[in-house]
Design an enzyme around this catalytic site. Structure first.
Site, PDB file in Angstrom:
ATOM      1  CB  THR A  61      23.868  38.420  38.655  1.00  0.00           C
ATOM      2  OG1 THR A  61      24.112  39.749  37.832  1.00  0.00           O
ATOM      3  CG2 THR A  61      25.449  38.248  39.278  1.00  0.00           C
ATOM      4  CG  ASP A  62      23.005  40.161  33.658  1.00  0.00           C
ATOM      5  OD1 ASP A  62      23.160  40.571  34.829  1.00  0.00           O
ATOM      6  OD2 ASP A  62      22.203  40.514  32.896  1.00  0.00           O
ATOM      7  CD  GLU A  63      25.785  42.998  37.486  1.00  0.00           C
ATOM      8  OE1 GLU A  63      26.849  43.455  38.213  1.00  0.00           O
ATOM      9  OE2 GLU A  63      24.866  43.605  37.936  1.00  0.00           O
TER      10      GLU A  63
ATOM     11  CG  ASP B 232      17.342  37.924  55.303  1.00  0.00           C
ATOM     12  OD1 ASP B 232      17.177  38.212  54.021  1.00  0.00           O
ATOM     13  OD2 ASP B 232      18.291  38.680  55.843  1.00  0.00           O
TER      14      ASP B 232
ATOM     15  CB  ILE C  24      15.153  38.965  44.318  1.00  0.00           C
ATOM     16  CG1 ILE C  24      15.480  40.073  43.123  1.00  0.00           C
ATOM     17  CG2 ILE C  24      14.246  37.817  43.237  1.00  0.00           C
ATOM     18  CD1 ILE C  24      16.642  39.614  42.348  1.00  0.00           C
TER      19      ILE C  24
ATOM     20  CE1 TYR D 169      26.075  40.652  43.168  1.00  0.00           C
ATOM     21  CE2 TYR D 169      26.114  41.566  41.452  1.00  0.00           C
ATOM     22  CZ  TYR D 169      25.490  40.898  42.391  1.00  0.00           C
ATOM     23  OH  TYR D 169      24.331  40.179  41.811  1.00  0.00           O
TER      24      TYR D 169
ATOM     25  CE  LYS E 194      25.018  35.955  42.948  1.00  0.00           C
ATOM     26  NZ  LYS E 194      24.177  35.428  44.256  1.00  0.00           N
TER      27      LYS E 194
ATOM     28  CE1 TYR F  54      26.432  56.564  40.302  1.00  0.00           C
ATOM     29  CE2 TYR F  54      26.793  54.256  39.525  1.00  0.00           C
ATOM     30  CZ  TYR F  54      26.406  55.390  40.469  1.00  0.00           C
ATOM     31  OH  TYR F  54      26.085  55.048  41.814  1.00  0.00           O
TER      32      TYR F  54
ATOM     33  CG  ASN G 277      20.338  45.207  35.993  1.00  0.00           C
ATOM     34  OD1 ASN G 277      21.180  44.526  35.290  1.00  0.00           O
ATOM     35  ND2 ASN G 277      20.705  46.730  36.717  1.00  0.00           N
TER      36      ASN G 277
HETATM   37  P1  NAD Z   1      19.017  42.166  48.276  1.00  0.00           P
HETATM   38  O1  NAD Z   1      20.306  42.922  48.558  1.00  0.00           O
HETATM   39  O2  NAD Z   1      17.854  42.969  48.325  1.00  0.00           O
HETATM   40  O3  NAD Z   1      18.872  41.063  49.456  1.00  0.00           O
HETATM   41  C1  NAD Z   1      19.580  40.366  49.910  1.00  0.00           C
HETATM   42  C2  NAD Z   1      19.126  39.790  51.112  1.00  0.00           C
HETATM   43  O4  NAD Z   1      20.360  38.703  51.841  1.00  0.00           O
HETATM   44  C3  NAD Z   1      18.874  40.672  52.550  1.00  0.00           C
HETATM   45  O5  NAD Z   1      17.606  40.236  52.835  1.00  0.00           O
HETATM   46  C4  NAD Z   1      20.044  40.351  53.262  1.00  0.00           C
HETATM   47  O6  NAD Z   1      19.559  40.622  54.757  1.00  0.00           O
HETATM   48  C5  NAD Z   1      20.449  39.046  53.099  1.00  0.00           C
HETATM   49  N1  NAD Z   1      21.695  38.757  53.482  1.00  0.00           N
HETATM   50  C6  NAD Z   1      22.907  39.378  53.041  1.00  0.00           C
HETATM   51  N2  NAD Z   1      24.068  38.834  53.740  1.00  0.00           N
HETATM   52  C7  NAD Z   1      23.712  37.682  54.486  1.00  0.00           C
HETATM   53  C8  NAD Z   1      24.265  36.827  55.165  1.00  0.00           C
HETATM   54  N3  NAD Z   1      25.511  36.683  55.225  1.00  0.00           N
HETATM   55  N4  NAD Z   1      23.645  36.022  55.767  1.00  0.00           N
HETATM   56  C9  NAD Z   1      22.187  35.631  55.494  1.00  0.00           C
HETATM   57  N5  NAD Z   1      21.551  36.657  54.913  1.00  0.00           N
HETATM   58  C10 NAD Z   1      22.198  37.671  54.365  1.00  0.00           C
HETATM   59  O7  NAD Z   1      19.353  41.264  47.051  1.00  0.00           O
HETATM   60  P2  NAD Z   1      18.415  41.031  45.763  1.00  0.00           P
HETATM   61  O8  NAD Z   1      18.380  42.214  44.751  1.00  0.00           O
HETATM   62  O9  NAD Z   1      17.048  40.635  46.228  1.00  0.00           O
HETATM   63  O10 NAD Z   1      19.195  39.855  45.261  1.00  0.00           O
HETATM   64  C11 NAD Z   1      19.088  38.615  45.667  1.00  0.00           C
HETATM   65  C12 NAD Z   1      19.798  37.510  44.900  1.00  0.00           C
HETATM   66  O11 NAD Z   1      19.645  37.673  43.577  1.00  0.00           O
HETATM   67  C13 NAD Z   1      21.504  37.752  45.027  1.00  0.00           C
HETATM   68  O12 NAD Z   1      21.928  36.622  45.269  1.00  0.00           O
HETATM   69  C14 NAD Z   1      21.691  38.525  43.763  1.00  0.00           C
HETATM   70  O13 NAD Z   1      22.911  38.264  43.526  1.00  0.00           O
HETATM   71  C15 NAD Z   1      20.752  37.769  42.667  1.00  0.00           C
HETATM   72  N6  NAD Z   1      20.579  38.537  41.478  1.00  0.00           N
HETATM   73  C16 NAD Z   1      20.012  39.800  41.946  1.00  0.00           C
HETATM   74  C17 NAD Z   1      19.702  40.644  40.631  1.00  0.00           C
HETATM   75  C18 NAD Z   1      19.131  42.230  40.790  1.00  0.00           C
HETATM   76  O14 NAD Z   1      18.936  42.862  39.694  1.00  0.00           O
HETATM   77  N7  NAD Z   1      18.793  42.643  41.988  1.00  0.00           N
HETATM   78  C19 NAD Z   1      19.740  40.259  39.420  1.00  0.00           C
HETATM   79  C20 NAD Z   1      20.280  38.945  39.382  1.00  0.00           C
HETATM   80  C21 NAD Z   1      20.782  38.134  40.257  1.00  0.00           C
HETATM   81  P1  TYD Z   2      22.265  49.181  39.842  1.00  0.00           P
HETATM   82  O1  TYD Z   2      20.947  49.568  39.787  1.00  0.00           O
HETATM   83  O2  TYD Z   2      23.487  49.612  40.734  1.00  0.00           O
HETATM   84  O3  TYD Z   2      22.480  47.870  38.917  1.00  0.00           O
HETATM   85  P2  TYD Z   2      23.959  47.186  38.077  1.00  0.00           P
HETATM   86  O4  TYD Z   2      24.952  47.795  38.602  1.00  0.00           O
HETATM   87  O5  TYD Z   2      24.003  45.972  38.933  1.00  0.00           O
HETATM   88  O6  TYD Z   2      23.621  47.008  37.053  1.00  0.00           O
HETATM   89  O7  TYD Z   2      22.894  50.143  38.279  1.00  0.00           O
HETATM   90  C1  TYD Z   2      21.902  50.100  37.101  1.00  0.00           C
HETATM   91  C2  TYD Z   2      22.883  51.056  36.072  1.00  0.00           C
HETATM   92  O8  TYD Z   2      22.517  52.279  36.467  1.00  0.00           O
HETATM   93  C3  TYD Z   2      24.136  50.979  36.076  1.00  0.00           C
HETATM   94  O9  TYD Z   2      24.820  51.051  34.546  1.00  0.00           O
HETATM   95  C4  TYD Z   2      24.707  51.896  36.855  1.00  0.00           C
HETATM   96  C5  TYD Z   2      23.833  53.051  36.880  1.00  0.00           C
HETATM   97  N1  TYD Z   2      23.539  53.910  37.923  1.00  0.00           N
HETATM   98  C6  TYD Z   2      23.509  55.522  37.717  1.00  0.00           C
HETATM   99  O10 TYD Z   2      23.613  55.901  36.683  1.00  0.00           O
HETATM  100  N2  TYD Z   2      23.258  56.182  38.723  1.00  0.00           N
HETATM  101  C7  TYD Z   2      23.082  55.672  40.282  1.00  0.00           C
HETATM  102  O11 TYD Z   2      23.084  56.440  41.224  1.00  0.00           O
HETATM  103  C8  TYD Z   2      23.141  54.105  40.244  1.00  0.00           C
HETATM  104  C9  TYD Z   2      23.072  53.509  41.724  1.00  0.00           C
HETATM  105  C10 TYD Z   2      23.353  53.390  39.150  1.00  0.00           C
END
Ligand code: NAD
Ligand code: TYD
Length: 353
Positions: free
Chosen positions: A131-133, A34, A13, A156, A160, A213, A185
């Site tokens: 996150t919504d989690e 980063d 993101i 996780y 958060k 899963y 997500n």
């Molecule tokens: P990601 O895992 O793709 O990226 C995380 C980044 O943080 C990476 O570039 C990593 O190198 C950096 N990082 C990790 N530990 C670090 C540290 N100690 N110091 C500096 N940098 C560090 O994550 P993402 O999916 O892009 O999520 C970004 C943010 O958005 C997170 O805070 C996550 O909780 C939140 N978020 C993600 C989702 C989703 O669906 N992916 C949804 C809602 C909120």
């Molecule tokens: P994920 O992308 O890990 O996001 P989150 O757990 O943060 O919602 O998983 C999305 C959904 O998909 C979650 O219900 C778990 C499921 N899942 C699988 O069924 N198989 C997989 O290999 C993974 C990674 C996730």
């Protein structure tokens, strides 16, 4: 001139947020901090890396002294904090890493901001991306609102939730100008293939089993990542200090439906026989403590900031699959080395490979 610190900008993101800010706001200097963990990749930002208003800083938010030096040197006006350990399955294996980065790392950043923003706090902003989690899990009915009580159920989401509490506590106690958003997500280009959608696309390409899963009936709300970056931009510029905004796609999907749709789109784009990839689906041992359903009530951000998702589900998934098919060098690079070890650890037993 505004100096904006974006943490985690080399991740999924974060890279979309950095790209958006670098391109739309030439008057800002965007500092991307980063640590480049397994999830961070500078290839995600090739198209903006030479922009005059972009700087990369390799640093770890777990290290307060470095943050302190960086705040002193660059005088950041605002922080958009995305750096985190972000994968639930990894948090089941190693919860402590999530405390270090997500909780202590956030508190380090808050302490640095507090120290350097004593004067004129109104000219600053600490924007925490969450996150919504944190709200826990829903049954078949209902939605998360900004008033829903926190009830995190994985390491996780607990980490958060803790970081969200610290951000708000610094707002209340020290008057730090803060804002928080909690999003559902995300999916789209540059997502690391440990998360469901890119993992499934990667496995389809390589004709590997597609691990679903449990029963595959768990529900997630999915938002195209550029719509999230757009919401972050709006909240950053127009969100009210001290407030929380929920962000979501109004797009609930069962996991099995997501996987089947990915099979259909990818088979079509690769010219494979319809049904070929669906045959790769395997129902495997469920995730421990697997949250059942997430759904987001987005009426606040819609009402206050006029935001709504722009990208439909079919359009977003097609864009995403197309990107992964056209960027197989990226996939290849991020799945070489440590990825293999991770994949075997998480899936070998589940899939009896
Ligand atoms: P990601 O895992 O793709 O990226 C995380 C980044 O943080 C990476 O570039 C990593 O190198 C950096 N990082 C990790 N530990 C670090 C540290 N100690 N110091 C500096 N940098 C560090 O994550 P993402 O999916 O892009 O999520 C970004 C943010 O958005 C997170 O805070 C996550 O909780 C939140 N978020 C993600 C989702 C989703 O669906 N992916 C949804 C809602 C909120
Ligand atoms: P994920 O992308 O890990 O996001 P989150 O757990 O943060 O919602 O998983 C999305 C959904 O998909 C979650 O219900 C778990 C499921 N899942 C699988 O069924 N198989 C997989 O290999 C993974 C990674 C996730």
């Amino acid at each position: 001139m505004k100096n904006i610190l974006i943490t985690g900008g080399a991740g999924f993101i974060g890279s979309h947020v950095v790209r958006r800010f670098v391109r739309r706001y030439p008057e800002y200097t965007v500092y991307n901090l980063d640590a480049l963990t397994y999830a961070g990749n500078l290839m995600n930002l090739r198209d903006v890396e030479n922009a005059p208003n972009y700087r990369f800083i390799k640093a770890d938010i777990r290290d307060f002294d470095t943050l302190d030096r960086l705040f002193a040197k660059h005088r950041f006006d605002a922080v958009i904090h995305l750096a985190a350990e972000s994968h639930v399955d990894r948090s089941i294996e190693n919860p402590t890493a999530f405390v270090h980065t997500n909780v202590l790392g956030t508190v380090n950043l808050l302490n640095a901001a507090r120290k350097y923003w004593k004067d004129e706090p109104e000219n600053h902003l600490f924007y925490h991306i969450s996150t919504d989690e944190v709200y826990g899990t829903l049954g078949d009915q209902g939605m998360f609102t900004e008033q829903t009580c926190y009830d995190p159920r994985s390491a996780y989401s607990a980490s958060k939730a803790s970081s969200d509490h610290f951000v708000r506590a610094y707002g209340h106690t020290y008057g730090l100008p803060v804002v928080v958003s909690n999003c559902s997500n995300n999916y789209g280009p540059y997502q690391f293939p440990e998360k469901l959608i890119p993992l499934v696309i990667h496995n389809i390409i390589h004709r590997k089993p597609l691990p679903v899963y449990g029963t595959g009936q768990n529900v997630r709300d999915w938002l195209f990542v550029e719509d999230h970056a757009n919401a972050i931009d709006l909240i950053f510029h127009q969100g009210r200090r001290g407030e929380t905004y929920n962000i979501g796609g109004n797009n609930e999907q069962r996991n099995i439906d997501v996987v089947e749709k990915l099979c259909e789109i990818t088979d079509e784009m690769l010219g494979r026989t319809p049904g070929e990839s669906k045959a790769l689906i395997r129902f495997v041992t469920d995730r421990a403590g697997h949250d059942w359903r997430y759904a987001i009530d987005t009426s606040k951000i819609q009402r206050e900031l006029g935001w709504q998702p722009q990208t439909g589900w079919d359009e977003g998934l097609r864009k995403t699959v197309k990107w992964y098919l056209e960027n197989q060098d990226w996939l290849q690079q991020v799945t070489s080395g440590a990825y293999r070890e991770y994949y075997d650890k998480m899936y070998k037993k589940r899939l009896n490979e």
